[in-house]
Design a protein around this motif. Structure first.
Motif, mmCIF file in Angstrom:
data_model
loop_
_atom_site.group_PDB
_atom_site.id
_atom_site.type_symbol
_atom_site.label_atom_id
_atom_site.label_comp_id
_atom_site.label_asym_id
_atom_site.label_seq_id
_atom_site.Cartn_x
_atom_site.Cartn_y
_atom_site.Cartn_z
ATOM 1 N N THR A 197 0.808 -1.213 0.000
ATOM 2 C CA THR A 197 0.000 0.000 0.000
ATOM 3 C C THR A 197 0.842 1.265 0.000
ATOM 4 O OG1 THR A 197 -1.713 -1.180 1.238
ATOM 5 C CG2 THR A 197 -1.866 1.216 1.197
ATOM 6 N N PHE A 198 1.914 1.267 0.801
ATOM 7 C CA PHE A 198 2.715 2.478 0.977
ATOM 8 C C PHE A 198 4.086 2.413 0.312
ATOM 9 C CE2 PHE A 198 0.297 2.185 5.171
ATOM 10 C CZ PHE A 198 -0.764 2.947 4.712
ATOM 11 N N GLY A 199 4.488 1.227 -0.153
ATOM 12 C CA GLY A 199 5.806 1.091 -0.766
ATOM 13 C C GLY A 199 6.946 1.108 0.229
ATOM 14 N N VAL A 200 6.659 0.809 1.483
ATOM 15 C CA VAL A 200 7.649 0.795 2.568
ATOM 16 C C VAL A 200 7.583 -0.571 3.244
ATOM 17 C CG1 VAL A 200 8.377 1.864 4.737
ATOM 18 C CG2 VAL A 200 7.345 3.272 2.935
ATOM 19 N N ASP A 201 8.735 -1.159 3.525
ATOM 20 C CA ASP A 201 8.769 -2.495 4.131
ATOM 21 C C ASP A 201 9.591 -2.435 5.413
ATOM 22 O OD1 ASP A 201 9.056 -5.180 4.803
ATOM 23 O OD2 ASP A 201 9.306 -5.833 2.721
ATOM 24 N N ILE A 202 8.909 -2.433 6.544
ATOM 25 C CA ILE A 202 9.563 -2.414 7.855
ATOM 26 C C ILE A 202 9.194 -3.697 8.584
ATOM 27 C CG2 ILE A 202 9.917 -1.159 10.018
ATOM 28 C CD1 ILE A 202 8.782 1.329 8.666
ATOM 29 N N ASN A 203 10.192 -4.504 8.895
ATOM 30 C CA ASN A 203 9.918 -5.734 9.625
ATOM 31 C C ASN A 203 9.368 -5.386 11.010
ATOM 32 O OD1 ASN A 203 10.593 -8.140 11.435
ATOM 33 N ND2 ASN A 203 11.123 -8.946 9.416
ATOM 34 N N ILE B 56 10.511 9.979 14.463
ATOM 35 C CA ILE B 56 11.156 9.521 13.231
ATOM 36 C C ILE B 56 10.357 10.010 12.037
ATOM 37 C CG2 ILE B 56 11.727 7.469 11.868
ATOM 38 C CD1 ILE B 56 12.230 6.044 14.556
ATOM 39 N N MET B 57 11.052 10.485 11.019
ATOM 40 C CA MET B 57 10.399 10.876 9.776
ATOM 41 C C MET B 57 10.937 10.048 8.630
ATOM 42 S SD MET B 57 10.147 14.478 7.666
ATOM 43 C CE MET B 57 11.806 14.374 7.014
ATOM 44 N N ILE B 58 10.028 9.461 7.850
ATOM 45 C CA ILE B 58 10.377 8.844 6.572
ATOM 46 C C ILE B 58 9.760 9.719 5.500
ATOM 47 C CG2 ILE B 58 10.169 6.826 5.098
ATOM 48 C CD1 ILE B 58 10.087 5.064 7.513
ATOM 49 N N ASP B 59 10.593 10.483 4.798
ATOM 50 C CA ASP B 59 10.110 11.444 3.819
ATOM 51 C C ASP B 59 9.817 10.733 2.495
ATOM 52 O OD1 ASP B 59 9.391 13.856 2.779
ATOM 53 O OD2 ASP B 59 11.429 14.592 2.480
ATOM 54 N N HIS B 60 8.648 10.928 1.958
ATOM 55 C CA HIS B 60 8.155 10.269 0.744
ATOM 56 C C HIS B 60 7.923 8.779 1.005
ATOM 57 C CE1 HIS B 60 8.665 13.868 -1.623
ATOM 58 N NE2 HIS B 60 9.923 13.955 -1.204
ATOM 59 N N GLY B 61 8.936 8.066 1.443
ATOM 60 C CA GLY B 61 8.742 6.689 1.880
ATOM 61 C C GLY B 61 9.027 5.633 0.839
ATOM 62 N N THR B 62 8.726 5.886 -0.414
ATOM 63 C CA THR B 62 8.805 4.853 -1.432
ATOM 64 C C THR B 62 10.170 4.167 -1.441
ATOM 65 O OG1 THR B 62 7.264 6.096 -2.806
ATOM 66 C CG2 THR B 62 8.550 4.387 -3.896
ATOM 67 N N GLY B 63 10.152 2.837 -1.345
ATOM 68 C CA GLY B 63 11.375 2.052 -1.468
ATOM 69 C C GLY B 63 12.176 1.892 -0.198
ATOM 70 N N VAL B 64 11.686 2.378 0.937
ATOM 71 C CA VAL B 64 12.417 2.209 2.198
ATOM 72 C C VAL B 64 12.244 0.775 2.702
ATOM 73 C CG1 VAL B 64 12.492 2.867 4.650
ATOM 74 C CG2 VAL B 64 12.329 4.633 2.875
ATOM 75 N N VAL B 65 13.364 0.148 3.103
ATOM 76 C CA VAL B 65 13.357 -1.208 3.656
ATOM 77 C C VAL B 65 14.147 -1.194 4.959
ATOM 78 C CG1 VAL B 65 14.067 -3.601 3.309
ATOM 79 C CG2 VAL B 65 13.207 -2.270 1.367
ATOM 80 N N ILE B 66 13.540 -1.708 6.026
ATOM 81 C CA ILE B 66 14.196 -1.789 7.335
ATOM 82 C C ILE B 66 14.088 -3.227 7.825
ATOM 83 C CG2 ILE B 66 14.213 -0.955 9.713
ATOM 84 C CD1 ILE B 66 13.056 1.682 8.720
ATOM 85 N N GLY B 67 15.238 -3.864 8.039
ATOM 86 C CA GLY B 67 15.274 -5.289 8.339
ATOM 87 C C GLY B 67 14.954 -5.644 9.773
ATOM 88 N N GLU B 68 14.886 -6.943 10.009
ATOM 89 C CA GLU B 68 14.359 -7.525 11.251
ATOM 90 C C GLU B 68 15.111 -7.085 12.499
ATOM 91 O OE1 GLU B 68 13.195 -12.003 12.821
ATOM 92 O OE2 GLU B 68 14.971 -11.752 11.563
ATOM 93 N N THR B 69 16.426 -7.025 12.461
ATOM 94 C CA THR B 69 17.192 -6.708 13.667
ATOM 95 C C THR B 69 17.735 -5.280 13.657
ATOM 96 O OG1 THR B 69 19.255 -7.614 12.758
ATOM 97 C CG2 THR B 69 17.829 -9.133 13.985
ATOM 98 N N ALA B 70 17.202 -4.449 12.769
ATOM 99 C CA ALA B 70 17.622 -3.047 12.717
ATOM 100 C C ALA B 70 17.123 -2.293 13.941
ATOM 101 C CB ALA B 70 17.106 -2.387 11.445
#
Length: 270
Positions: A144-150, A159-173
């Protein structure tokens, strides 16, 4: 609005301001009247509005919005810190994003903000042992948002994610308080390693568009990562790093890079 709603809103200045902006938006753009009434003006509290908006965005025929909304309400009631973090994130967007003219705009329309709040609900669900629903929200967030946060990642507040598209944050981040992240950023691993394998982003860091930070490394507090950089080693606090692979190009003269959002390097001190 009725007297009871007005009384509740008057005790919450942020929510009162959002409601006033919502009434003005209805007058300015009548085509959005139904959206604004359902999302904001018919809701009692900020958390109610946010939960309604997210449920409408994330719901499907198989997992309908009304059931998600009920689960979200239960979570925010049981865990007030979820709503407190959502307010801090909203303040961060309003402070740092020049495209944001009011908290209402971010609440209704900014998918980077929506993605972080979806993560917060998924994280709370995961901690309650409801892993399947948490993973479903992660999947819906990405679609829906193009953002993948485990949902197992650990994110602070403001925290700010500007625009957001393509952001990926992994499991142990780990992403600490006050961090700013632009579009296309990856906080990922370096391969098939298990265990603690993702970056640790300390307070007040700014990560430029398209940067990749890979592996169990640490980006020190108030550092700046240049757009398009690939970071494979620790970056000390207060330093600016850029390049492929990234190297330290000096100290960041600005002590609050995440708040200033300056992606240039004019402020670098040798």
């Amino acid at each position: 609005m009725g007297p009871s709603v007005a009384k509740l809103a008057s005790h919450d200045r942020v929510w009162q301001s959002i409601r006033q902006s919502a009434a003005a938006m209805v007058a300015e753009e009548p085509i959005l009247a139904s959206l604004v009434h359902a999302s904001v003006l018919n809701q009692l509290h900020f958390e109610d509005a946010l939960n309604y908006i997210l449920a409408q965005c994330l719901g499907t025929a198989e997992a309908p919005a009304i059931l998600l909304h009920q689960s979200f309400d239960e979570l925010t009631t049981a865990h007030p810190d979820v709503g407190a973090a959502a307010r801090a994130d909203l303040a961060a967007v309003c402070e740092r994003d020049p495209a944001c003219r009011s908290p209402l705009e971010a609440l209704l329309f900014f998918k980077g903000y929506h993605a972080i709040q979806t993560y917060r609900l998924a994280h709370a669900l995961l901690n309650k042992g409801r892993r399947p629903l948490a993973l479903h929200l992660q999947n819906r967030m990405a679609l829906t948002f193009g953002v993948d946060i485990n949902p197992a990642a650990r994110l602070g507040r403001g925290i700010m994610i500007d625009h957001g598209t393509g952001v990926v944050i992994g499991e142990t981040a780990v992403v600490e308080d006050g961090v700013s992240i632009l579009q296309g950023v990856t906080l990922g691993g370096t391969g098939k390693d298990e265990g603690d394998r993702h970056p640790k982003i300390r307070r007040g860091v700014m990560i430029g568009a398209g940067a990749c930070i890979l592996g169990n490394i640490e980006i020190g507090a108030r550092a700046k990562i240049g757009a398009g950089s690939v970071v494979l080693q620790n970056i000390p606090p207060g330093c600016t790093a850029a390049g492929v692979p990234a190297r330290i190009i000096g100290r960041c003269a600005n002590t609050e890079p995440a708040r200033d959002m300056d992606q240039g390097f004019d402020d670098v001190e040798a």
